[in-house]
Design a protein around this motif. Structure first.
Motif, mmCIF file in Angstrom:
data_model
loop_
_atom_site.group_PDB
_atom_site.id
_atom_site.type_symbol
_atom_site.label_atom_id
_atom_site.label_comp_id
_atom_site.label_asym_id
_atom_site.label_seq_id
_atom_site.Cartn_x
_atom_site.Cartn_y
_atom_site.Cartn_z
ATOM 1 N N LEU A 65 0.858 -1.178 0.000
ATOM 2 C CA LEU A 65 0.000 0.000 0.000
ATOM 3 C C LEU A 65 0.892 1.225 0.000
ATOM 4 O O LEU A 65 1.861 1.293 0.780
ATOM 5 C CB LEU A 65 -0.916 0.021 1.229
ATOM 6 N N MET A 66 0.571 2.197 -0.868
ATOM 7 C CA MET A 66 1.417 3.374 -1.039
ATOM 8 C C MET A 66 0.578 4.637 -0.984
ATOM 9 O O MET A 66 -0.572 4.652 -1.431
ATOM 10 C CB MET A 66 2.135 3.307 -2.389
ATOM 11 N N CYS A 67 1.176 5.702 -0.464
ATOM 12 C CA CYS A 67 0.457 6.969 -0.424
ATOM 13 C C CYS A 67 1.467 8.112 -0.382
ATOM 14 O O CYS A 67 2.487 8.046 0.308
ATOM 15 C CB CYS A 67 -0.460 7.030 0.800
ATOM 16 N N GLY A 68 1.162 9.169 -1.136
ATOM 17 C CA GLY A 68 2.026 10.340 -1.183
ATOM 18 C C GLY A 68 1.778 11.106 -2.462
ATOM 19 O O GLY A 68 0.717 10.996 -3.081
ATOM 20 N N SER A 69 2.745 11.879 -2.884
ATOM 21 C CA SER A 69 2.624 12.637 -4.120
ATOM 22 C C SER A 69 2.622 11.693 -5.312
ATOM 23 O O SER A 69 3.093 10.554 -5.215
ATOM 24 C CB SER A 69 3.790 13.618 -4.251
ATOM 25 N N PRO A 70 2.112 12.146 -6.481
ATOM 26 C CA PRO A 70 2.143 11.275 -7.668
ATOM 27 C C PRO A 70 3.543 10.775 -8.005
ATOM 28 O O PRO A 70 3.711 9.605 -8.356
ATOM 29 C CB PRO A 70 1.573 12.177 -8.766
ATOM 30 N N ALA A 71 4.534 11.651 -7.883
ATOM 31 C CA ALA A 71 5.902 11.244 -8.232
ATOM 32 C C ALA A 71 6.423 10.170 -7.285
ATOM 33 O O ALA A 71 7.059 9.196 -7.718
ATOM 34 C CB ALA A 71 6.832 12.458 -8.214
ATOM 35 N N SER A 72 6.167 10.339 -5.995
ATOM 36 C CA SER A 72 6.667 9.357 -5.031
ATOM 37 C C SER A 72 5.954 8.017 -5.193
ATOM 38 O O SER A 72 6.593 6.957 -5.133
ATOM 39 C CB SER A 72 6.524 9.886 -3.608
ATOM 40 N N VAL A 73 4.648 8.057 -5.403
ATOM 41 C CA VAL A 73 3.903 6.811 -5.585
ATOM 42 C C VAL A 73 4.362 6.093 -6.853
ATOM 43 O O VAL A 73 4.497 4.858 -6.869
ATOM 44 C CB VAL A 73 2.386 7.090 -5.623
ATOM 45 N N GLU A 74 4.633 6.837 -7.915
ATOM 46 C CA GLU A 74 5.128 6.219 -9.141
ATOM 47 C C GLU A 74 6.487 5.563 -8.907
ATOM 48 O O GLU A 74 6.745 4.447 -9.381
ATOM 49 C CB GLU A 74 5.233 7.257 -10.256
ATOM 50 N N THR A 75 7.360 6.253 -8.165
ATOM 51 C CA THR A 75 8.672 5.691 -7.855
ATOM 52 C C THR A 75 8.532 4.412 -7.042
ATOM 53 O O THR A 75 9.183 3.398 -7.320
ATOM 54 C CB THR A 75 9.520 6.714 -7.070
ATOM 55 N N PHE A 76 7.686 4.452 -6.018
ATOM 56 C CA PHE A 76 7.448 3.264 -5.200
ATOM 57 C C PHE A 76 6.929 2.100 -6.048
ATOM 58 O O PHE A 76 7.439 0.980 -5.971
ATOM 59 C CB PHE A 76 6.412 3.559 -4.107
ATOM 60 N N SER A 77 5.892 2.367 -6.840
ATOM 61 C CA SER A 77 5.223 1.287 -7.563
ATOM 62 C C SER A 77 6.149 0.649 -8.596
ATOM 63 O O SER A 77 6.138 -0.580 -8.777
ATOM 64 C CB SER A 77 3.938 1.794 -8.217
ATOM 65 N N LYS A 78 6.958 1.452 -9.281
ATOM 66 C CA LYS A 78 7.893 0.890 -10.260
ATOM 67 C C LYS A 78 8.881 -0.058 -9.587
ATOM 68 O O LYS A 78 9.158 -1.150 -10.089
ATOM 69 C CB LYS A 78 8.642 2.014 -10.981
ATOM 70 N N ARG A 79 9.418 0.385 -8.454
ATOM 71 C CA ARG A 79 10.416 -0.439 -7.779
ATOM 72 C C ARG A 79 9.783 -1.709 -7.207
ATOM 73 O O ARG A 79 10.365 -2.802 -7.277
ATOM 74 C CB ARG A 79 11.092 0.366 -6.666
#
Length: 312
Positions: free
Chosen positions: A278-292
């Motif tokens: 589960l991820m939450c934050g700015s669009p850029a941070s969530v994109e970084t999390f999800s890719k990794r």
């Protein structure tokens, strides 16, 4: 040009204009956060006419059948009559119980509603200041454990609601909009699965609620929490998270800044294909999390995220 009717207001807009923008241009203060159909903060009721909905699957079929639409996802293509939330008549009054700083930039707001509110970890509410300014915020409290509603407000940048929140005092009244839920929640069926919670900034608020709910339900799998902050001073739940980790050996907490992020994410290894993230934050941070996380082996169907969009 199609015409929009909202209350006593009638005005024409260019064909194809975004409904959320059209309503807010008239000063109707329809709240929003993600503009992606995830947060559901901009829900409006269409009582006559039909906008073009770019993302119909974002709402449950029963909601759509009742005429509800997400304004951010709709374009005005014909005459339309809508009803928007009126905080003076529709809002639930709540008193400010406590208001203090958790860090130099994070304000904790605790509210006591006029009547009890049923909610779940990960959900959010639209908060209406006395001035009529509104903003959706995620709940960091738990109904089973807390006698208040808790919100963590990022005050790094000025904003219409943030400027009001800075001035709030104990006893002030805030009105609550409709309780809504995005992607974040805890499912008891996950009890034996690894659970990863990745947050940036005040994206930690709903995940802190999800974490406490998982522990309350005696989650058996390993839990990993990563909190990304601008600097060490902004790890605003450092002590509560440390206390939870000390009491629960299966819980691991990592506090990161931008300098640590690449190495920390690069070190993530999935021990089970059943891992839920589960991820939450700015669009850029969530994109970084999800890719990794996807590269680390977490299936896309097991990646759940809500995003926060700054609103001046």
């Amino acid at each position: 040009m199609p015409e929009i009717t909202a209350g006593q207001r009638h005005w024409s807009v260019p064909t194809g204009q975004n409904l959320l923008d059209a309503l807010n241009a008239q000063g109707l203060n329809v709240p929003y956060s993600c503009r992606a159909g995830s947060c559901h903060a901009c829900l409006v009721h269409c009582v006559r006419g039909e906008p073009h909905d770019r993302n119909p699957d974002a709402l449950a079929p029963d909601k759509r059948a009742e005429g509800w639409r997400l304004a951010c996802q709709c374009e005005v293509v014909a005459d339309l009559q809508v009803e928007v939330f009126d905080p003076a008549t529709d809002g639930l009054p709540a008193k400010v119980q406590a208001c203090h700083w958790l860090s130099p930039n994070v304000l904790r707001l605790r509210l006591e509603p006029q009547r009890s509110l049923r909610y779940q970890a990960g959900q959010h509410l639209v908060l209406w200041a006395a001035s009529g300014v509104a903003r959706p915020y995620s709940l960091a409290s738990l109904p089973q454990e807390d006698r208040f509603l808790e919100f963590h407000i990022d005050c790094r940048q000025p904003g219409a609601f943030v400027d009001q929140a800075r001035l709030m005092k104990v006893g002030d009244t805030v009105r609550l909009g409709e309780l809504r839920g995005g992607a974040l929640h805890y499912d008891p069926d996950w009890q034996d699965q690894p659970l990863w919670l990745l947050a940036a900034g005040t994206g930690l608020a709903p995940l802190y609620g999800v974490l406490r709910e998982a522990l309350r339900q005696d989650h058996h799998g390993a839990i990993r929490v990563l909190h990304l902050a601008h600097d060490a001073a902004e790890h605003y739940l450092r002590e509560p998270l440390a206390e939870l980790a000390a009491a629960h050996p299966a819980l691991q907490v990592q506090l990161l800044t931008a300098a640590d992020l690449a190495q920390a994410l690069g070190g993530l290894r999935v021990s089970s294909r059943q891992t839920r993230a589960l991820m939450c934050g700015s669009p850029a941070s969530v994109e970084t999390f999800s890719k990794r996380l996807f590269m680390a082996g977490v299936p896309r169907s097991q990646l759940l995220a809500d995003v926060f969009v700054d609103r001046a």
